[in-house]
Design a protein around this motif. Structure first.
Motif, mmCIF file in Angstrom:
data_model
loop_
_atom_site.group_PDB
_atom_site.id
_atom_site.type_symbol
_atom_site.label_atom_id
_atom_site.label_comp_id
_atom_site.label_asym_id
_atom_site.label_seq_id
_atom_site.Cartn_x
_atom_site.Cartn_y
_atom_site.Cartn_z
ATOM 1 N N UNK A 121 0.799 -1.222 0.000
ATOM 2 C CA UNK A 121 0.000 0.000 0.000
ATOM 3 C C UNK A 121 0.831 1.271 0.000
ATOM 4 N N UNK A 122 2.123 1.188 0.269
ATOM 5 C CA UNK A 122 2.917 2.413 0.242
ATOM 6 C C UNK A 122 3.002 2.992 -1.174
ATOM 7 N N UNK A 123 2.612 2.216 -2.169
ATOM 8 C CA UNK A 123 2.625 2.679 -3.553
ATOM 9 C C UNK A 123 1.279 3.233 -4.009
ATOM 10 N N UNK A 124 0.301 3.246 -3.113
ATOM 11 C CA UNK A 124 -1.038 3.711 -3.473
ATOM 12 C C UNK A 124 -1.525 4.726 -2.443
ATOM 13 N N UNK A 125 -2.415 5.583 -2.856
ATOM 14 C CA UNK A 125 -3.165 6.367 -1.883
ATOM 15 C C UNK A 125 -4.214 5.442 -1.280
ATOM 16 N N UNK A 126 -4.377 5.502 0.043
ATOM 17 C CA UNK A 126 -5.327 4.636 0.747
ATOM 18 C C UNK A 126 -6.388 5.510 1.395
ATOM 19 N N UNK A 127 -7.629 5.160 1.174
ATOM 20 C CA UNK A 127 -8.762 5.955 1.670
ATOM 21 C C UNK A 127 -9.741 5.039 2.407
ATOM 22 N N UNK A 128 -9.914 5.275 3.706
ATOM 23 C CA UNK A 128 -10.875 4.520 4.509
ATOM 24 C C UNK A 128 -12.144 5.347 4.688
ATOM 25 N N UNK A 129 -13.277 4.764 4.371
ATOM 26 C CA UNK A 129 -14.566 5.448 4.507
ATOM 27 C C UNK A 129 -15.310 4.865 5.708
ATOM 28 N N UNK A 130 -15.821 5.742 6.551
ATOM 29 C CA UNK A 130 -16.672 5.330 7.670
ATOM 30 C C UNK A 130 -18.131 5.648 7.327
#
Length: 413
Positions: A121-130
């Motif tokens: 995941x360090x190569x991607x933007x990570x987005x967590x939705x609540x």
């Protein structure tokens, strides 16, 4: 056949477009994306990694300061989002959506803090939705508040995509979150490059199920009712440490009034409108690659099998994980990370990566790796791979040379 891994290759779906407001909002921004191909000019993970220390200190990588919280306005209310990184070229963002009774921390922390997952995941933007009102510290919804329907929860996601300027996403959803992401992919297929769906149930509740849920609500506390949705009966009967932990967390960190609203709406969901091509007239299904995941004896097992029957078998991966219970991302994060790595390889985003457990060169291409794994598993675990299945592999034209498997494969573990 014993529990194990089941590999298919993904399925497609499309669905009725929701409210015209959402469609109008996105069409202008996303025009021209229909036929756009997202390919990597160079591998994300270099073959030779002299600086192993870059990821050795996990505490540094997951430092709280790396994550930024946002409250995003959508057509159906505010949405709490936590993001790390920024969009990188044409790479998709990894976007997650949690199950009912949880939030992004309870649902995904163990999985995303796995060392090998961080390497990816360090190569991607990570987005967590609540989901609305489910994040830690969320204020209680006012009396009379109308919680968004499952369709509307899916309809909130385009605002997230637009807000951060994502070109597309690879979604990871669990339970209710898997349903929401699948619905989103049906409505806006051009925004979704791939889906990893854990414990998805594509069917709405019938009258019998609805009555059983109502009765359970009268005889059990809300946390106990939710735990029965999250964990297998074996785990609940054994009262495992993870069950005890999550009972305490659901009681103490999730607003119970807000949770009841989300739980009620999830149980009022309708069937996902998707069917395998040829099964019904004008059948529509998910168009992106999909990996379905379920633990052995999980309460969602039947629903995941049903979902698999509605997807295109040449575009769907079905992974059944042994010894993982109802929450594979918590109990078996290493196995799930490995499967996710192969999934991304099949999409052309990771051509090769060095396995931390191996001192040799890079891992073979996705197709070769799956074949080797399946044959090795059949020899080492006493399982078998059905020899009657077609194992012809076709290689993509991408510069990475990542192979793609165009058939179902069963791997025992």
């Amino acid at each position: 056949m014993g529990p194990g891994l089941f590999w298919n290759f993904p399925s497609k779906t499309s669905c009725t477009v929701p409210q015209s407001l959402l469609q109008t909002m996105l069409l202008s921004r996303m025009a021209g994306m229909k036929d756009q191909q997202f390919t990597e000019e160079k591998p994300l993970l270099p073959e030779s990694r002299g600086q192993e220390t870059e990821m050795e200190n996990c505490e540094t990588f997951v430092a709280e300061g790396d994550w930024k919280e946002h409250d995003i306005e959508t057509p159906y209310g505010m949405l709490h989002v936590v993001i790390r990184g920024a969009p990188k070229g044409n790479k998709p963002a990894i976007l997650t959506y949690h199950d009912v009774g949880l939030n992004h921390k309870l649902c995904f922390n163990t999985f995303f803090h796995n060392e090998d997952m961080q390497e990816i995941t360090k190569h991607f933007v990570v987005c967590h939705v609540d989901a609305p009102g489910q994040h830690i510290g969320a204020p209680q919804m006012p009396q009379g508040y109308q919680y968004p329907t499952m369709d509307q929860l899916a309809g909130m996601l385009p605002s997230v995509v637009q807000h951060f300027g994502f070109k597309s996403i690879v979604g990871i959803g669990v339970g209710a979150g898997a349903y929401i992401l699948a619905k989103f992919a049906l409505i806006f297929p051009d925004l979704v490059e791939g889906l990893v769906l854990l414990n998805i149930d594509p069917n709405g509740k019938g009258w019998i199920d609805w009555a059983a849920t109502k009765l359970s609500g009268l005889t059990s506390t809300l946390p106990d009712t939710v735990l029965a949705h999250l964990f297998s009966q074996e785990e609940l009967m054994s009262n495992t440490e993870v069950v005890q932990t999550y009972r305490q967390q659901i009681n103490n960190t999730i607003n119970q009034f807000n949770l009841q609203l989300f739980w009620n709406m999830y149980n009022s969901r309708r069937d996902l409108e998707m069917n395998r091509s040829g099964s019904v007239l004008n059948a529509k299904t998910l168009r992106c690659p999909v990996m379905l995941v379920v633990g052995d004896n999980a309460p969602a097992e039947e629903g995941v099998v049903e979902c698999n029957s509605k997807l295109d078998p040449t575009n769907t991966t079905f992974l059944k994980m042994a010894d993982s219970g109802g929450m594979p991302q918590i109990t078996q994060p290493g196995k799930l990370t490995e499967a996710f790595k192969y999934f991304l390889q099949g999409m052309g985003y990771i051509a090769y990566m060095k396995d931390r457990r191996m001192s040799g060169g890079p891992v073979p291409s996705a197709s070769m790796t799956r074949l080797v794994r399946s044959r090795t598993a059949s020899l080492t675990s006493g399982g078998s791979v059905d020899g009657s299945r077609n194992r012809a592999c076709t290689h993509s034209d991408s510069t990475e040379g990542v192979g793609q498997v165009s058939h179902t494969m069963e791997v025992s573990c």
